[in-house]
Write an enzyme that holds these catalytic residues in place. Structure first.
Site, PDB file in Angstrom:
ATOM      1  N   ASN A 123     -19.434  -5.487  15.595  1.00  0.00           N
ATOM      2  CA  ASN A 123     -18.442  -5.112  14.588  1.00  0.00           C
ATOM      3  C   ASN A 123     -18.156  -3.618  14.540  1.00  0.00           C
ATOM      4  O   ASN A 123     -17.077  -3.202  14.095  1.00  0.00           O
ATOM      5  CB  ASN A 123     -18.870  -5.599  13.206  1.00  0.00           C
ATOM      6  CG  ASN A 123     -18.701  -7.103  13.054  1.00  0.00           C
ATOM      7  OD1 ASN A 123     -17.661  -7.639  13.385  1.00  0.00           O
ATOM      8  ND2 ASN A 123     -19.739  -7.779  12.569  1.00  0.00           N
ATOM      9  N   ARG A 178       0.305 -38.358  32.674  1.00  0.00           N
ATOM     10  CA  ARG A 178       0.079 -37.055  33.302  1.00  0.00           C
ATOM     11  C   ARG A 178       1.431 -36.375  33.522  1.00  0.00           C
ATOM     12  O   ARG A 178       2.213 -36.774  34.376  1.00  0.00           O
ATOM     13  CB  ARG A 178      -0.642 -37.202  34.639  1.00  0.00           C
ATOM     14  CG  ARG A 178      -2.078 -37.672  34.517  1.00  0.00           C
ATOM     15  CD  ARG A 178      -2.795 -37.593  35.857  1.00  0.00           C
ATOM     16  NE  ARG A 178      -2.991 -36.216  36.273  1.00  0.00           N
ATOM     17  CZ  ARG A 178      -4.035 -35.453  35.935  1.00  0.00           C
ATOM     18  NH1 ARG A 178      -4.965 -35.957  35.131  1.00  0.00           N
ATOM     19  NH2 ARG A 178      -4.146 -34.217  36.360  1.00  0.00           N
ATOM     20  N   ARG A 182     -23.523  -7.525   0.809  1.00  0.00           N
ATOM     21  CA  ARG A 182     -23.897  -8.928   0.872  1.00  0.00           C
ATOM     22  C   ARG A 182     -25.420  -9.075   0.769  1.00  0.00           C
ATOM     23  O   ARG A 182     -26.170  -8.350   1.443  1.00  0.00           O
ATOM     24  CB  ARG A 182     -23.406  -9.526   2.198  1.00  0.00           C
ATOM     25  CG  ARG A 182     -23.478 -11.043   2.242  1.00  0.00           C
ATOM     26  CD  ARG A 182     -23.218 -11.593   3.637  1.00  0.00           C
ATOM     27  NE  ARG A 182     -22.029 -11.053   4.310  1.00  0.00           N
ATOM     28  CZ  ARG A 182     -21.619 -11.471   5.495  1.00  0.00           C
ATOM     29  NH1 ARG A 182     -22.293 -12.432   6.129  1.00  0.00           N
ATOM     30  NH2 ARG A 182     -20.551 -10.931   6.065  1.00  0.00           N
ATOM     31  N   ARG A 222     -21.250  -9.090   9.242  1.00  0.00           N
ATOM     32  CA  ARG A 222     -22.689  -8.848   9.089  1.00  0.00           C
ATOM     33  C   ARG A 222     -23.219  -8.034  10.280  1.00  0.00           C
ATOM     34  O   ARG A 222     -22.574  -7.953  11.331  1.00  0.00           O
ATOM     35  CB  ARG A 222     -23.451 -10.172   8.955  1.00  0.00           C
ATOM     36  CG  ARG A 222     -23.477 -11.046  10.169  1.00  0.00           C
ATOM     37  CD  ARG A 222     -24.055 -12.429   9.853  1.00  0.00           C
ATOM     38  NE  ARG A 222     -24.197 -13.239  11.072  1.00  0.00           N
ATOM     39  CZ  ARG A 222     -25.309 -13.295  11.781  1.00  0.00           C
ATOM     40  NH1 ARG A 222     -26.370 -12.601  11.405  1.00  0.00           N
ATOM     41  NH2 ARG A 222     -25.384 -14.047  12.865  1.00  0.00           N
TER      42      ARG A 222
END
Length: 557
Positions: A24, A163, A73, A14
């Site tokens: 993006n 540990r 979208r 998006r």
């Protein structure tokens, strides 16, 4: 397609990213971020279709340019609080309508995982060969000593029983978010997972998920990582300085993958590199070396083996490598991309050869060593003639000093390649003033404590210069005579070829220097006025510029 399963990859992207605005399509190592995930999917041997679901026209345009189809979208599916399940479902349904067909496996591939390999995506798909597997998720081994918090009792508690070192902890995996693959029947508006889930483990590099600018920086460094082959040797004739220079280089290549290549007949160099825990391979001859280099397939080959031939360097160039040579006076310099000769101050008039002390690389320990303050007294003399000292100048100088009335301490450092150490020690073990060491790890401390140093005209003189200790040079061979840095203008007394210098000449020079405080102060000032701490940066700057031109030229071809 895999086992008759038609496979769809959906990449959600998006436009309203918040942590890194417009991430993006932001350029990561000169490519839009989303182009990496598209390329990963397209390079898979099993994926049939790649679709990007987006609300953003610019993302859509770039996605199509890199070979993906696009599903637009709806705005209600692009809000910050919308999970991926309905987004992937919507993209799948729309794509199936366009294809007039159904997919068998639908894979969510996140654009924020640009370092994923196509082979890893294929490995995830191959998990579906087991018909009992419904979904596959990418994970990374995340074993560590972790702690939880009890809200009711307001106290911390360990998430481990004992540990132990990380490698002994039970396996614990963290989702990377890169891959979520599911059979078609489990894709719904509110879920993308089946009941039986398998995992595909990715490397630490592939697990990088870009959520903020720190992640971006890490990903960019991974993408810019180069494979660097370092060809270097150490033996009696050439000493160990080449090895130590290359170790200094390797220590600074933290963002790159370095692999040493050494002749199996020169065990001295192999032992040194092995003791420093660097990866290496040994070769039999030049032909075998070239074979091993082709297997490693480096971007850059560094040669620190003195003179190279045009034939050898041409072979490297024909294999597509960028070639960097050090201290090379051979015919290979005409073909190499760049040559650095720190020990030679001569301008050869060639645009690929860079000479002089500003290209010398100090060992790490010298960057923070205190500079010498000259005093009247001479209480400490250091004799160090490198890793092999083939002419045994150490003994010649030591014997000369012992004939004088000097009553201070004499430290003698013999290199790893010095032959006859036991005989040397036995000759002087009864003299409390003489202390003999071999292969010390903190030679800068010995140099700093010395008031006068005797050494050869090799790399050691640059290290001494960075500290400022008055030094007498005796050259090991004719090649060292050409190392003109060791001269009076730079604070050195150079006596020429060591084997031609008589013991009495050394005695006279030593006594003269001991008694001349003003000369020692002057030598110190000349040395410390020379900047020797930017050698690697100067080299790196030139290599980056030349390598960039090399890459551009290759693209044009």
């Amino acid at each position: 397609m895999f086992n008759n399963n038609k496979i769809l990859v959906v990449i959600p992207a998006r436009g309203g990213s918040k942590g890194i605005p417009r991430k993006n399509i932001r350029l990561l190592n000169n490519r839009p971020l989303i182009s990496y995930s598209i390329g990963i999917a397209r390079d898979s041997q099993y994926v049939d279709d790649v679709v990007v679901t987006t609300d953003d026209s610019e993302i859509a345009l770039i996605a199509e340019k890199f070979g993906a189809s696009v599903i637009r979208r709806a705005a209600e599916l692009a809000a910050d609080d919308v999970p991926l399940d309905p987004v992937i479902y919507d993209a799948m349904i729309q794509k199936e309508k366009l294809a007039f067909d159904e997919y068998d496996i639908v894979i969510t591939l996140q654009p924020t995982s640009p370092l994923l390999k196509p082979q890893t995506l294929d490995a995830a798909i191959e998990k579906f060969e087991d018909f009992g597997v419904d979904s596959v998720i990418s994970v990374v081994d995340d074993r560590h000593l972790s702690w939880g918090y009890d809200e009711n009792n307001q106290r911390y508690f360990p998430n481990y029983i004992e540990r132990v070192n990380r490698q002994y902890l039970p396996k614990s995996f963290k989702e990377t978010g890169a891959i979520l693959a599911t059979r078609r029947s489990f894709i719904h508006e509110d879920s993308r997972l089946g009941s039986n889930i398998d995992l595909v483990e990715v490397t630490r590099e592939e697990s990088v998920d870009i959520d903020n600018y720190d992640d971006w920086w890490i990903a960019e460094n991974y993408l810019q990582k180069k494979k660097i082959a370092i060809v270097v040797n150490a033996y009696d004739k050439i000493g160990t300085g080449h090895i130590y220079r290359c170790l200094s280089i390797a220590s600074k290549l933290v963002f790159h993958e370095a692999l040493f290549f050494m002749n199996e007949n020169h065990q001295l160099g192999v032992n040194i590199v092995d003791s420093h825990n660097y990866a290496y391979k040994t070769y039999r001859d030049e032909a075998n070396l070239c074979e091993l280099l082709r297997e490693f397939n480096p971007h850059i080959v560094v040669n620190d083996i003195l003179d190279t031939t045009e034939e050898y360097i041409t072979t490297l160039k024909n294999d597509g490598y960028f070639v960097v040579n050090f201290e090379d006076l051979g015919t290979g310099t005409d073909v190499a991309d760049v040559v650095f000769d720190a020990l030679y101050e001569h301008d050869l008039g060639k645009n690929n050869i860079f000479t002089g002390h500003k290209y010398y690389i100090l060992k790490d320990e010298f960057y923070f060593q205190t500079q010498k303050i000259i005093t009247n007294d001479i209480n400490n003399v250091l004799i160090t003639f490198g890793g092999t000292d083939p002419n045994n100048l150490s003994q010649k100088v030591l014997d000369a000093i012992l004939t004088t009335n000097y009553d201070g301490r004499i430290n003698v450092i013999l290199g790893l390649g010095y032959s006859g150490v036991e005989d040397f020690v036995s000759q002087y073990e009864s003299n409390p003033a003489v202390q003999i060491y071999q292969n010390v790890s903190n030679i800068s401390e010995f140099m700093f404590k010395a008031d006068i140093i005797f050494t050869s005209a090799g790399r050691t003189m640059y290290e001494i210069c960075s500290i400022g200790v008055p030094t007498v040079c005796l050259c090991q061979n004719d090649r060292e005579i050409t190392h003109v840095f060791g001269n009076q203008n730079n604070g050195f007394i150079n006596m020429g070829l060591g084997e031609a210098v008589g013991q009495q000449e050394i005695v006279v020079q030593f006594i003269s220097l001991v008694n001349n405080f003003d000369l020692r102060v002057e030598m110190n000032k000349k040395m410390t006025s020379i900047d020797l701490k930017n050698g690697f940066d100067n080299i790196q700057s030139i290599v980056k510029e030349k390598y960039r031109a090399f890459v551009i030229n290759n693209r044009l071809e």
